[in-house]
Design an enzyme around this catalytic site. Structure first.
Site, PDB file in Angstrom:
ATOM      1  N   ARG A   1       0.851  -1.135  -0.012  1.00  0.00           N
ATOM      2  CA  ARG A   1      -0.059   0.003  -0.040  1.00  0.00           C
ATOM      3  C   ARG A   1       0.883   1.212   0.011  1.00  0.00           C
ATOM      4  NH1 ARG A   1      -3.893   1.520   2.980  1.00  0.00           N
ATOM      5  NH2 ARG A   1      -3.285   3.658   3.531  1.00  0.00           N
TER       6      ARG A   1
ATOM      7  N   SER B   1      -6.281  -0.680   3.480  1.00  0.00           N
ATOM      8  CA  SER B   1      -6.161  -1.545   2.318  1.00  0.00           C
ATOM      9  C   SER B   1      -4.915  -1.627   1.388  1.00  0.00           C
ATOM     10  CB  SER B   1      -6.972  -0.667   1.039  1.00  0.00           C
ATOM     11  OG  SER B   1      -8.469  -0.418   1.163  1.00  0.00           O
TER      12      SER B   1
ATOM     13  N   GLU C   1      -7.498  -6.842  -3.893  1.00  0.00           N
ATOM     14  CA  GLU C   1      -7.244  -6.316  -2.536  1.00  0.00           C
ATOM     15  C   GLU C   1      -7.210  -7.150  -1.275  1.00  0.00           C
ATOM     16  OE1 GLU C   1      -9.552  -2.441  -0.144  1.00  0.00           O
ATOM     17  OE2 GLU C   1     -10.218  -3.033  -2.226  1.00  0.00           O
TER      18      GLU C   1
END
Length: 698
Positions: A481, A506, A590
């Site tokens: 990320r 995320s 994800e």
């Protein structure tokens, strides 16, 4: 003048306060967020068991409480008080807000603060006056100050509050009137006290004040925090706060429960685990990736750079494939180690064509002096190589992660309940901004994107439920990320070597930080030191670069300067995660990590570069998830070492020590992990410009 000061004072100006030991039944050690400095003042509530330095935590039934100020350093250690920040009055307001709440709730009759006058920025008397006003306005007349204590001592400023209807001498913990200082004389009007030094008659309150000061002047702040317990999580929480935020009731509610989701994983291993590991480890998938990249690279070197003829393309392609495959054959294709070895191989390969490049470049010379032309040539070569490496790493990041995307597309998310699916879809869709803004203390109910507070509360509850149901990914998987972080928070991260995520995190199973969602613009961080040193512009692994045009703005507001971070996080298998699959945008691959996550920072690499456009303050951070089992919530540390040397040493002997991770690994500025020296190339390939915001928000 004092009346003017109290009129100008705003009673509602309280500062953010963090409970540094949330396990205590009576909260009693706090940090106060006074500004954006990486060191913050704090205070401890305690009581004394005798006239000396012997102190202990507050307990139910105690009637006398002491407030001891201290400084919380960037390393997470407690030190002697260095100052109260830019507004000592706001600090005092915040401290006594907590003190009054504690006194009312636990029926404490008296409370005393002692503070060095030299640490009050010349505002010792103002602080005493403000405290008097606060007590009068907030206690409903139930508490008063012992003003006779104000001017007793030149070194310390004392503030003592006591319950109005209770005699001071009857409160356990308040010393008896000193017979060394005063003689008690009976008279028709009652007992009077004679000062033995001056022979002057004094009031009972004056005698009590002198006796209190005599006892407390002998006490050291050091003794108070020798055995203090502090929470690593709470320190990280306080250091990850931005100065501007909306701490709503919902923010506080979810902040208090965040640690529940940082516990060791209870979810079963995902069904796709073996397929996932095979996809990034098999020789077949590596050969396929190497072949695709080699063909594209050979064509680029021919058509764009004219390094060789068209008839040589196939031969060069085979050579590149063999070089890449030999470099990555023992590493998972989505790991930093693999990217690092790949980057080193590609860099070495491109260097072989430097003479070809120089021949073409020198044909553009127009009579510049040798020294000038040499500098132009150096900069042009560095820019050309930087641009090439960034494109190459971008390509491999996508192709090498292909199996992860295919697996994610095929995942249906059927294990989740309807309400859990709704929460996941809302987060993966357009709701993540408002959801995370609330958890970060940034949500403004008057200006939001798509979700009201009520809708956010429902979504967070559904997501929390989804995490309890949860997934567990296999060990050995790195997730990625990005984050844009203010300079003060980044500096605290560097010092503390730990970071706390308030929001849902995320991440992607693919190395998205190297340009998958945009043109790569930061790609040299994985090179070996010598080569990386030629290409980076900051020349600064952990520090921040302040450009000349930013100096004034930075001095006025350190949050003006931002640091762009690419996270490579290992250990996600240790906690429950949510793997949305088709419930989200599957091509993003994800994986959502839980709110309240803490990670240990293992490595920070300079990722700055210039390929025609300069990118300063870009860092690649390698980190590892730490669960509540590994990260002790409350450990007793040696306060002497903390204050005198800054070293964090766990207490031993008769004191019970809880199981814990070695905290030295968090605070040491020399944390090292065995990594290939080519890490620098990859770091500078970090690109967050066009990345979906949920992979950056934080």
């Amino acid at each position: 003048m004092m009346e003017l000061i109290t009129e100008l004072f705003d009673e509602d100006t309280t500062l953010p306060i963090t409970n540094l030991n949330p396990k205590k039944k009576i909260p009693q050690i706090f940090s106060v967020h006074v500004d954006d400095a990486i060191e913050q003042p704090g205070f401890r509530l305690c009581t004394y068991t005798s006239g000396g330095d012997t102190n202990r935590d507050l307990k139910m039934g105690d009637k006398m409480m002491h407030i001891v100020p201290f400084t919380l350093t960037a390393k997470g250690s407690i030190a002697k008080l260095k100052g109260l920040g830019p507004s000592p009055i706001n600090y005092i307001n915040s401290v006594f807000t907590v003190a009054m709440q504690t006194m009312r709730q636990y029926k404490i009759d008296a409370c005393m603060l002692r503070i060095l006058k030299s640490k009050t920025a010349g505002q010792a008397r103002q602080i005493q006056v403000i405290a008097d006003r606060l007590i009068r306005s907030r206690s409903g007349g139930r508490y008063v100050l012992l003003k006779e204590l104000w001017d007793y001592d030149k070194k310390y400023a004392y503030i003592l509050i006591h319950r109005k209807n209770v005699s001071l001498e009857d409160i356990p913990g308040v010393p008896e009137i000193s017979t060394e200082l005063f003689t008690k004389v009976e008279s028709k009007v009652g007992d009077v006290y004679i000062n033995k030094d001056t022979g002057a008659q004094v009031t009972k309150n004056e005698a009590i004040a002198a006796s209190i000061a005599q006892e407390n002047d002998k006490r050291s702040d050091q003794a108070v925090i020798v055995k203090v317990k502090i929470s690593r999580r709470a320190i990280a929480q306080s250091q990850s706060l931005e100065s501007s935020r909306f701490e709503s009731e919902l923010f506080q509610k979810y902040e208090s429960t965040a640690a529940n989701f940082n516990k060791p994983a209870t979810a079963p291993l995902i069904p796709e685990a073996e397929e996932m590991k095979l996809g990034i480890n098999s020789l077949a998938s590596k050969t396929k990736a190497a072949k695709i990249i080699a063909e594209g690279t050979a064509n680029e070197l021919h058509y764009d750079y004219k390094f060789f003829s068209k008839s040589e393309v196939n031969e060069v392609s085979e050579k590149i494939k063999d070089v890449i495959l030999n470099a990555i054959k023992n590493e998972p294709t989505t790991s930093i180690k693999c990217l690092e070895k790949y980057a080193a191989a590609v860099n070495q390969f491109f260097e072989e064509y430097k003479d070809n490049w120089l021949d073409k470049h020198n044909k553009t010379r127009k009579g510049q002096p040798d020294e000038v032309w040499g500098e132009i040539t150096k900069n042009a070569w560095n820019a050309a190589k930087t641009k090439f490496l960034k494109r190459m790493i971008y390509s491999f990041s996508g192709i090498g992660a292909g199996p992860m995307i295919d697996i994610t597309i095929a995942r249906d998310g059927s294990k989740y309940t309807p309400s859990q699916k709704r929460g996941i879809r809302e987060y993966c869709g357009s709701g993540y901004t408002d959801i995370n803004n609330l958890l970060l203390g940034r949500y403004n109910p008057e200006r939001y994107d798509v979700m009201s507070e009520k809708e956010i509360e429902s979504a967070i509850n559904n997501l929390d439920s989804a995490f309890e149901n949860g997934d567990r990914i296999p060990e050995g998987i790195t997730v990625y990320r990005a984050q844009s972080m203010t300079a003060p928070i980044y500096e605290a991260l560097v010092k503390n070597k730990v970071f706390y995520f308030r929001n849902f995190v995320s991440t992607s199973l693919t190395p998205i930080i190297f340009g998958r969602f945009g043109i790569t613009h930061a790609g040299i961080g994985l090179l070996e030191p010598e080569a990386r040193n030629e290409l980076t512009v900051d020349k600064n692994e952990e520090g921040i670069t302040i450009n000349p045009n930013e100096i004034r703005a930075y001095k006025e507001n350190p949050e003006y300067v931002k640091v762009q971070i690419g996270w490579a996080i290992d250990g996600a298998h240790k906690v429950n995660v949510v793997y949305p699959g088709s419930l989200g945008i599957a091509t993003e691959a994800e994986v959502i990590l839980p709110r309240g996550l803490m990670v240990k920072v293992n490595k920070i690499t300079d990722a700055s570069n210039n390929d025609g456009t300069t990118s300063n303050n870009t860092k690649l951070i390698q980190a590892e998830v730490m669960t509540t089992e590994e990260l002790t919530e409350s450990v007793i540390y040696d306060g002497d070492c903390l204050m005198e040397t800054g070293e964090v040493v766990a207490m031993t002997g008769d004191i019970e020590i809880e199981d814990r991770v070695d905290f030295a690994s968090f605070v040491s500025s020399n944390v090292k992990q065995k990594v290939e020296s080519s890490l620098g190339i990859i770091a500078s390939c970090i690109d967050i410009t066009n990345m979906p915001y949920k992979f950056v928000q934080g």
